[in-house]
Design a protein around this motif. Sequence first.
Motif, PDB file in Angstrom:
ATOM      1  N   ARG A   1       3.439   6.209  11.489  1.00  0.00           N
ATOM      2  CA  ARG A   1       2.652   6.964  10.509  1.00  0.00           C
ATOM      3  C   ARG A   1       3.494   7.441   9.341  1.00  0.00           C
ATOM      4  O   ARG A   1       4.661   7.805   9.505  1.00  0.00           O
ATOM      5  CB  ARG A   1       1.992   8.176  11.181  1.00  0.00           C
ATOM      6  CG  ARG A   1       0.934   7.820  12.208  1.00  0.00           C
ATOM      7  CD  ARG A   1       0.303   9.083  12.764  1.00  0.00           C
ATOM      8  NE  ARG A   1       1.252   9.848  13.562  1.00  0.00           N
ATOM      9  CZ  ARG A   1       1.166  11.159  13.802  1.00  0.00           C
ATOM     10  NH1 ARG A   1       0.191  11.855  13.248  1.00  0.00           N
ATOM     11  NH2 ARG A   1       2.049  11.751  14.552  1.00  0.00           N
ATOM     12  N   TRP A   2       2.888   7.425   8.147  1.00  0.00           N
ATOM     13  CA  TRP A   2       3.473   8.034   6.964  1.00  0.00           C
ATOM     14  C   TRP A   2       2.323   8.368   6.035  1.00  0.00           C
ATOM     15  O   TRP A   2       1.203   7.909   6.212  1.00  0.00           O
ATOM     16  CB  TRP A   2       4.496   7.114   6.290  1.00  0.00           C
ATOM     17  CG  TRP A   2       3.917   5.853   5.717  1.00  0.00           C
ATOM     18  CD1 TRP A   2       3.445   4.765   6.408  1.00  0.00           C
ATOM     19  CD2 TRP A   2       3.726   5.563   4.337  1.00  0.00           C
ATOM     20  NE1 TRP A   2       2.981   3.809   5.558  1.00  0.00           N
ATOM     21  CE2 TRP A   2       3.145   4.271   4.269  1.00  0.00           C
ATOM     22  CE3 TRP A   2       3.998   6.245   3.158  1.00  0.00           C
ATOM     23  CZ2 TRP A   2       2.820   3.655   3.057  1.00  0.00           C
ATOM     24  CZ3 TRP A   2       3.681   5.626   1.957  1.00  0.00           C
ATOM     25  CH2 TRP A   2       3.100   4.357   1.911  1.00  0.00           C
ATOM     26  N   ASN A   3       2.592   9.188   5.031  1.00  0.00           N
ATOM     27  CA  ASN A   3       1.525   9.676   4.157  1.00  0.00           C
ATOM     28  C   ASN A   3       1.880   9.408   2.705  1.00  0.00           C
ATOM     29  O   ASN A   3       2.719  10.097   2.121  1.00  0.00           O
ATOM     30  CB  ASN A   3       1.308  11.181   4.390  1.00  0.00           C
ATOM     31  CG  ASN A   3       0.085  11.703   3.668  1.00  0.00           C
ATOM     32  OD1 ASN A   3      -0.433  11.073   2.760  1.00  0.00           O
ATOM     33  ND2 ASN A   3      -0.384  12.874   4.072  1.00  0.00           N
ATOM     34  N   SER A   4       1.247   8.416   2.091  1.00  0.00           N
ATOM     35  CA  SER A   4       1.557   8.056   0.703  1.00  0.00           C
ATOM     36  C   SER A   4       1.216   9.177  -0.269  1.00  0.00           C
ATOM     37  O   SER A   4       1.787   9.251  -1.361  1.00  0.00           O
ATOM     38  CB  SER A   4       0.805   6.775   0.306  1.00  0.00           C
ATOM     39  OG  SER A   4      -0.592   6.975   0.367  1.00  0.00           O
ATOM     40  N   ASN A   5       0.299  10.066   0.117  1.00  0.00           N
ATOM     41  CA  ASN A   5      -0.065  11.177  -0.761  1.00  0.00           C
ATOM     42  C   ASN A   5       1.057  12.200  -0.900  1.00  0.00           C
ATOM     43  O   ASN A   5       1.025  13.051  -1.782  1.00  0.00           O
ATOM     44  CB  ASN A   5      -1.325  11.878  -0.237  1.00  0.00           C
ATOM     45  CG  ASN A   5      -2.545  10.991  -0.309  1.00  0.00           C
ATOM     46  OD1 ASN A   5      -2.702  10.227  -1.238  1.00  0.00           O
ATOM     47  ND2 ASN A   5      -3.412  11.098   0.694  1.00  0.00           N
ATOM     48  N   ARG A   6       2.038  12.119  -0.019  1.00  0.00           N
ATOM     49  CA  ARG A   6       3.161  13.046  -0.073  1.00  0.00           C
ATOM     50  C   ARG A   6       4.376  12.449  -0.785  1.00  0.00           C
ATOM     51  O   ARG A   6       5.446  13.033  -0.779  1.00  0.00           O
ATOM     52  CB  ARG A   6       3.544  13.484   1.344  1.00  0.00           C
ATOM     53  CG  ARG A   6       2.455  14.293   2.035  1.00  0.00           C
ATOM     54  CD  ARG A   6       2.940  14.841   3.364  1.00  0.00           C
ATOM     55  NE  ARG A   6       1.934  15.719   3.965  1.00  0.00           N
ATOM     56  CZ  ARG A   6       2.111  16.415   5.085  1.00  0.00           C
ATOM     57  NH1 ARG A   6       3.277  16.322   5.718  1.00  0.00           N
ATOM     58  NH2 ARG A   6       1.169  17.174   5.562  1.00  0.00           N
ATOM     59  N   VAL A   7       4.198  11.287  -1.355  1.00  0.00           N
ATOM     60  CA  VAL A   7       5.273  10.632  -2.096  1.00  0.00           C
ATOM     61  C   VAL A   7       4.860  10.601  -3.558  1.00  0.00           C
ATOM     62  O   VAL A   7       4.199   9.686  -4.019  1.00  0.00           O
ATOM     63  CB  VAL A   7       5.538   9.209  -1.571  1.00  0.00           C
ATOM     64  CG1 VAL A   7       6.757   8.603  -2.250  1.00  0.00           C
ATOM     65  CG2 VAL A   7       5.722   9.223  -0.061  1.00  0.00           C
ATOM     66  N   ALA A   8       5.247  11.625  -4.290  1.00  0.00           N
ATOM     67  CA  ALA A   8       4.748  11.817  -5.656  1.00  0.00           C
ATOM     68  C   ALA A   8       5.855  11.684  -6.684  1.00  0.00           C
ATOM     69  O   ALA A   8       6.253  12.649  -7.315  1.00  0.00           O
ATOM     70  CB  ALA A   8       4.070  13.173  -5.787  1.00  0.00           C
ATOM     71  N   TYR A   9       6.374  10.476  -6.840  1.00  0.00           N
ATOM     72  CA  TYR A   9       7.405  10.233  -7.847  1.00  0.00           C
ATOM     73  C   TYR A   9       6.883   9.265  -8.902  1.00  0.00           C
ATOM     74  O   TYR A   9       6.004   8.451  -8.636  1.00  0.00           O
ATOM     75  CB  TYR A   9       8.664   9.651  -7.203  1.00  0.00           C
ATOM     76  CG  TYR A   9       9.487  10.683  -6.502  1.00  0.00           C
ATOM     77  CD1 TYR A   9      10.554  11.300  -7.126  1.00  0.00           C
ATOM     78  CD2 TYR A   9       9.171  11.084  -5.207  1.00  0.00           C
ATOM     79  CE1 TYR A   9      11.303  12.277  -6.485  1.00  0.00           C
ATOM     80  CE2 TYR A   9       9.902  12.049  -4.560  1.00  0.00           C
ATOM     81  CZ  TYR A   9      10.965  12.641  -5.205  1.00  0.00           C
ATOM     82  OH  TYR A   9      11.689  13.613  -4.570  1.00  0.00           O
ATOM     83  N   LYS A  10       7.434   9.374 -10.063  1.00  0.00           N
ATOM     84  CA  LYS A  10       7.111   8.391 -11.095  1.00  0.00           C
ATOM     85  C   LYS A  10       8.394   7.912 -11.742  1.00  0.00           C
ATOM     86  O   LYS A  10       9.433   8.570 -11.674  1.00  0.00           O
ATOM     87  CB  LYS A  10       6.167   8.980 -12.151  1.00  0.00           C
ATOM     88  CG  LYS A  10       6.747  10.110 -12.986  1.00  0.00           C
ATOM     89  CD  LYS A  10       5.708  10.573 -14.009  1.00  0.00           C
ATOM     90  CE  LYS A  10       6.251  11.676 -14.904  1.00  0.00           C
ATOM     91  NZ  LYS A  10       5.252  12.104 -15.898  1.00  0.00           N
ATOM     92  N   LYS A  11       8.313   6.747 -12.349  1.00  0.00           N
ATOM     93  CA  LYS A  11       9.491   6.125 -12.932  1.00  0.00           C
ATOM     94  C   LYS A  11      10.045   7.009 -14.038  1.00  0.00           C
ATOM     95  O   LYS A  11       9.340   7.420 -14.947  1.00  0.00           O
ATOM     96  CB  LYS A  11       9.132   4.742 -13.477  1.00  0.00           C
ATOM     97  CG  LYS A  11      10.324   3.960 -13.980  1.00  0.00           C
ATOM     98  CD  LYS A  11       9.932   2.520 -14.266  1.00  0.00           C
ATOM     99  CE  LYS A  11      11.076   1.783 -14.936  1.00  0.00           C
ATOM    100  NZ  LYS A  11      12.294   1.780 -14.134  1.00  0.00           N
ATOM    101  N   GLN A  12      11.344   7.274 -13.971  1.00  0.00           N
ATOM    102  CA  GLN A  12      11.963   8.167 -14.942  1.00  0.00           C
ATOM    103  C   GLN A  12      12.230   7.494 -16.278  1.00  0.00           C
ATOM    104  O   GLN A  12      12.168   8.138 -17.323  1.00  0.00           O
ATOM    105  CB  GLN A  12      13.285   8.699 -14.374  1.00  0.00           C
ATOM    106  CG  GLN A  12      13.107   9.737 -13.275  1.00  0.00           C
ATOM    107  CD  GLN A  12      14.443  10.268 -12.815  1.00  0.00           C
ATOM    108  OE1 GLN A  12      14.893   9.957 -11.723  1.00  0.00           O
ATOM    109  NE2 GLN A  12      15.077  11.074 -13.626  1.00  0.00           N
TER     110      GLN A  12
END
Length: 285
Positions: free
Chosen positions: A231-242
């Motif tokens: 299990r993992w949660n993509s909603n908790r990975v909130a990065y964007k390209k710098q």
Amino acid sequence: MDFRKVPDTACLKDILRGDGCLVRLHSVLKTASLWAISHASGVHTHYTRFALIGHARTGSNLLLDIFRSSPEVEMFHEIFSADNRIIGQGFEDTISCLYKEYARCIRAVGCKIFYNHMTQDEWLEFEKLNEFKIIHLMRRNRLQTLVSLAIAFKTDIWQQTNYHRKIPVDRKRVRLEPENLIPQIMQIENWESETRDRFAHRDVLEIYYEDLVNNFDEIAEKAIRFVGAERWNSNRVAYKKQNPESLAQLISNFDEVSEALRNTPWEQHLYSSTDVNRSQGHASK
């Protein structure tokens, strides 16, 4: 209660701040209630151990946060870096956190290690730990790695979530020393080759930054499964390209850099555009 025996993690690893950002719970787990929760099903040491190995600015923070989004994975940051110890000292003490007792819901425990975080002697010691699975993270466009690293040092911003404002390109623009480019690129290639050779007979998953960004869900799922989690949660990975701008925009002496790389195997990196901006906001450092 002896709080020295409180585990470093529990099934309930994260809490949500009011602004919606995740806060790691393992900094506040020294409470009796959470200690009891983590021990409700007992603790164990029979989990997968793994190391995420690579170079700075290849997407390591994104992959780290993928693992940290899982309730089944305990993921440590750069525990062997010079920020946390004197390089060459305390290897056994440092790695001991990957051998502690954790709640039974934890299926894997890992850490991030950059090529230059350990001495050759320490790498030899690490090689003896055959139980470790290896994730080798690389970036095909090594010129972009160097540019991203230079920008991070200049701005002192090493990762950018969706909640941060975009940095103007004029604040990010950097100058690269043309005479240093080829030696720096070759150093990265040498580290990559050494790592492949060092773990040639081990369970290794190679991930490229470009694939992680362009096929986020597929690669994230592959990494999670590789360490034995589900299990993992993509909603908790909130990065964007710098740095979505072209290299011509980011390098102040782009003409000099182009000339230095002309007729070399790395000339193609000058104009390569392999990263895409994901509308979901996923990206990497």
